[in-house]
Write a protein that holds these residues in place. Structure first.
Motif, PDB file in Angstrom:
ATOM      1  N   HIS A  87      14.743   6.073 -10.909  1.00 10.81           N
ATOM      2  CA  HIS A  87      13.396   6.095 -10.565  1.00 10.81           C
ATOM      3  C   HIS A  87      12.599   4.988 -11.139  1.00 10.81           C
ATOM      4  N   GLY A  88      13.040   4.595 -12.328  1.00  6.74           N
ATOM      5  CA  GLY A  88      12.682   3.240 -12.762  1.00  6.74           C
ATOM      6  C   GLY A  88      12.840   1.946 -11.714  1.00  6.74           C
ATOM      7  N   TRP A  89      13.995   2.172 -11.077  1.00  2.56           N
ATOM      8  CA  TRP A  89      14.263   1.143  -9.818  1.00  2.56           C
ATOM      9  C   TRP A  89      13.171   1.351  -8.733  1.00  2.56           C
ATOM     10  N   ILE A  90      13.119   2.518  -8.369  1.00  3.22           N
ATOM     11  CA  ILE A  90      12.493   2.869  -7.292  1.00  3.22           C
ATOM     12  C   ILE A  90      11.028   2.284  -7.490  1.00  3.22           C
ATOM     13  N   THR A  91      10.512   2.523  -8.709  1.00  2.00           N
ATOM     14  CA  THR A  91       9.120   2.118  -9.394  1.00  2.00           C
ATOM     15  C   THR A  91       8.903   0.585  -9.058  1.00  2.00           C
ATOM     16  N   ALA A  92      10.203  -0.130  -9.340  1.00  2.00           N
ATOM     17  CA  ALA A  92      10.095  -1.661  -9.121  1.00  2.00           C
ATOM     18  C   ALA A  92      10.234  -2.213  -8.002  1.00  2.00           C
ATOM     19  N   LEU A  93      10.071  -1.277  -6.968  1.00  2.00           N
ATOM     20  CA  LEU A  93      10.107  -1.644  -5.486  1.00  2.00           C
ATOM     21  C   LEU A  93       8.500  -1.554  -4.939  1.00  2.00           C
ATOM     22  N   PHE A  94       7.615  -0.884  -5.834  1.00  2.00           N
ATOM     23  CA  PHE A  94       6.042  -0.945  -5.469  1.00  2.00           C
ATOM     24  C   PHE A  94       5.529  -2.161  -5.688  1.00  2.00           C
ATOM     25  N   ASP A  95       4.257  -2.449  -5.452  1.00  2.00           N
ATOM     26  CA  ASP A  95       3.184  -3.563  -5.631  1.00  2.00           C
ATOM     27  C   ASP A  95       3.371  -3.780  -7.247  1.00  2.00           C
ATOM     28  N   GLU A  96       3.036  -5.353  -7.607  1.00  2.00           N
ATOM     29  CA  GLU A  96       3.271  -5.446  -8.763  1.00  2.00           C
ATOM     30  C   GLU A  96       2.187  -4.845  -9.712  1.00  2.00           C
ATOM     31  N   GLN A  97       0.852  -4.599  -9.318  1.00  2.00           N
ATOM     32  CA  GLN A  97       0.120  -3.897 -10.254  1.00  2.00           C
ATOM     33  C   GLN A  97       0.473  -2.559 -10.380  1.00  2.00           C
ATOM     34  N   ALA A  98       1.080  -1.802  -9.345  1.00  2.00           N
ATOM     35  CA  ALA A  98       1.584  -0.345  -9.707  1.00  2.00           C
ATOM     36  C   ALA A  98       2.624  -0.425 -10.853  1.00  2.00           C
ATOM     37  N   GLN A  99       3.433  -1.659 -10.828  1.00  2.00           N
ATOM     38  CA  GLN A  99       4.500  -1.591 -11.912  1.00  2.00           C
ATOM     39  C   GLN A  99       3.958  -1.743 -13.327  1.00  2.00           C
ATOM     40  N   GLN A 100       2.831  -2.705 -13.291  1.00  2.00           N
ATOM     41  CA  GLN A 100       2.271  -2.954 -14.560  1.00  2.00           C
ATOM     42  C   GLN A 100       1.467  -1.718 -15.096  1.00  2.00           C
ATOM     43  N   GLU A 101       1.067  -0.868 -14.220  1.00  2.59           N
ATOM     44  CA  GLU A 101       0.420   0.415 -14.546  1.00  2.59           C
ATOM     45  C   GLU A 101       1.245   1.366 -15.171  1.00  2.59           C
ATOM     46  N   LEU A 205      11.062   1.428   2.465  1.00  2.00           N
ATOM     47  CA  LEU A 205      12.188   1.805   1.427  1.00  2.00           C
ATOM     48  C   LEU A 205      13.619   1.912   1.682  1.00  2.00           C
ATOM     49  N   TYR A 206      13.594   2.440   3.095  1.00  2.00           N
ATOM     50  CA  TYR A 206      15.057   2.575   3.590  1.00  2.00           C
ATOM     51  C   TYR A 206      15.710   1.363   3.889  1.00  2.00           C
ATOM     52  N   ALA A 207      14.923   0.377   4.327  1.00  2.00           N
ATOM     53  CA  ALA A 207      15.671  -0.809   4.912  1.00  2.00           C
ATOM     54  C   ALA A 207      15.821  -1.884   3.847  1.00  2.00           C
ATOM     55  N   GLY A 208      15.122  -1.575   2.530  1.00  2.00           N
ATOM     56  CA  GLY A 208      15.184  -2.673   1.352  1.00  2.00           C
ATOM     57  C   GLY A 208      14.289  -3.720   1.684  1.00  2.00           C
ATOM     58  N   ARG A 209      13.051  -3.576   2.130  1.00  2.00           N
ATOM     59  CA  ARG A 209      11.818  -4.321   2.484  1.00  2.00           C
ATOM     60  C   ARG A 209      10.718  -3.890   1.955  1.00  2.00           C
ATOM     61  N   THR A 210      10.744  -3.815   0.523  1.00  2.00           N
ATOM     62  CA  THR A 210       9.521  -3.367  -0.058  1.00  2.00           C
ATOM     63  C   THR A 210       8.896  -4.528  -0.944  1.00  2.00           C
TER      64      THR A 210
END
Length: 386
Positions: A87-101, A205-210
């Motif tokens: 789930h750390g990997w999944i979170t790394a697929l979000f927007d940069e601001q979301a990851q910072q938070e 997410l399914y396609a790897g285009r995040t």
């Protein structure tokens, strides 16, 4: 044996500690605090978090061997720690601001019940989220949570939303006969606002285009989610089958058969089961290696993993679980009644893998049908989990 990659070390002592705490974890219905500490100290929980946020940014496949090894100690603990890491990997697929938070909190512990059983109503700058989600592995010690939801309106869509666990409440429903230490209780959210940057469309997410796939150069962040999730989730079953086989091999030399007064090792049928288990497990590891190599090769070439390959990867994961469960069943069948005492690791292994195998991603019939359909050019449901 110790496995090391980068700054992550899974020692024999770590695995033994999981085995020693397995009954305690089962009774607690969550991971003991010492297990969270050991996982943090090992570096495991930072394995797939990007370097720019203080993580190790390891190649995605490295998680697989670690989780397989942890299952030699405790299936439930390996499953929970594996998903925290994933789930750390999944979170790394979000927007940069979301990851910072999100990654400002360590250890980062974010369950992710993905089924879209909630609703997201569009609002200026985001969504109002409500719903109830089951199977929230690790929620008892979480600081963030990710949930799937259907966007309301004229153009329905499915999203994954990230929110602090303080925006949710936990319903204690996890009273099961296996995988008890995962603490997979229900999560309820009522009218919580989630800003747009903390959401991702499920189709991306399914396609790897995040957003994260574009942000990070590491091709690991372009892995499609279903193969990543399915292969990771299969590792506790494979590792548990390996452990049960080791326990059975040791037991052969020690066990004296009642009413026969001979050691079980002197029975050819008992040795046949051991040999059969070993070769089946070797075949499963080869299937895993080939599946991972195919996806890694595609990503290294700068290409997108196609639908057929994604389906084949999910089928490989389902097959690993199906066969691991069968190996465990065969060996317990030949191990006598004493392995069913509640303090014996073999009975716990069987119960845990029986429950684990019920995960929707391992539906063996469904994914065989999907893979066969794609093989002959038939269309599949747009909602198929591939």
């Amino acid at each position: 044996m110790t496995t090391t990659s980068g700054s992550v070390t899974i020692t024999d002592e770590f695995v033994t500690a999981l085995a020693d705490r397995a009954q305690q974890a089962e009774e607690l219905r969550k991971l003991p605090a010492d297990t969270i500490r050991d996982a943090t100290d090992s570096g495991l929980l930072d394995l797939l978090i990007p370097r720019r946020f203080g993580g190790l940014e390891a190649p995605y496949p490295e998680i697989l061997d670690h989780v397989r090894r942890l299952a030699h100690g405790c299936t439930s603990s390996a499953w929970t720690l594996g998903f925290y890491t994933l789930h750390g990997w999944i979170t790394a697929l979000f927007d940069e601001q979301a990851q910072q938070e999100a990654f400002a909190v360590r250890p980062y512990l974010a369950p992710a019940p993905l089924a879209p059983t909630g609703t997201a109503e569009p609002r200026d700058g985001g969504f109002t989220l409500s719903g109830r989600w089951s199977w929230a592995t690790g929620i008892m010690q979480a600081n963030w949570v990710m949930v799937g939801a259907i966007v309301t309106g004229d153009k329905p869509d499915a999203i994954l939303a990230l929110l602090p666990v303080s925006d949710a409440r936990v319903e204690d429903v996890w009273h099961t006969d296996g995988m008890r230490a995962t603490g997979s209780n229900d999560v309820v959210v009522e009218n919580a606002f989630v800003p747009s940057h903390r959401t991702i469309r499920v189709r991306d997410l399914y396609a790897g285009r995040t957003p994260g796939a574009a942000l990070h150069d590491n091709p690991s962040y372009r892995w499609p989610m279903v193969p990543a999730l399915a292969l990771l989730a299969a590792m506790p079953a494979l590792g548990t089958a390996e452990r049960v086989t080791d326990l059975y091999a040791t037991r052969l030399s020690e066990r004296v058969l009642a009413y026969q007064m001979v050691k079980q090792k002197d029975k050819p049928a008992a040795r046949i089961r051991l040999g059969d288990a070993r070769i089946r497990l070797r075949a499963l590891r080869a299937l895993l290696d080939g599946t991972v190599a195919t996806i890694e090769g595609t990503l290294a070439a700068g290409e997108t993993v196609d639908l057929r390959t994604r389906a084949q990867a999910r089928l490989a994961a389902a097959r690993i679980v199906h066969e691991s469960k069968a190996v465990i069943g065969s060996l317990l069948e030949a191990s006598g009644a004493s392995v069913h005492f509640l303090d014996h690791p073999m009975q716990r292994a069987r119960r845990d893998v029986d429950v684990l195998s019920g995960h929707v991603v391992f539906d063996h019939d469904e994914i065989r049908e999907i893979t066969g359909s794609l093989e002959i050019g038939m269309e599949i449901s747009p909602f198929a989990m591939v």
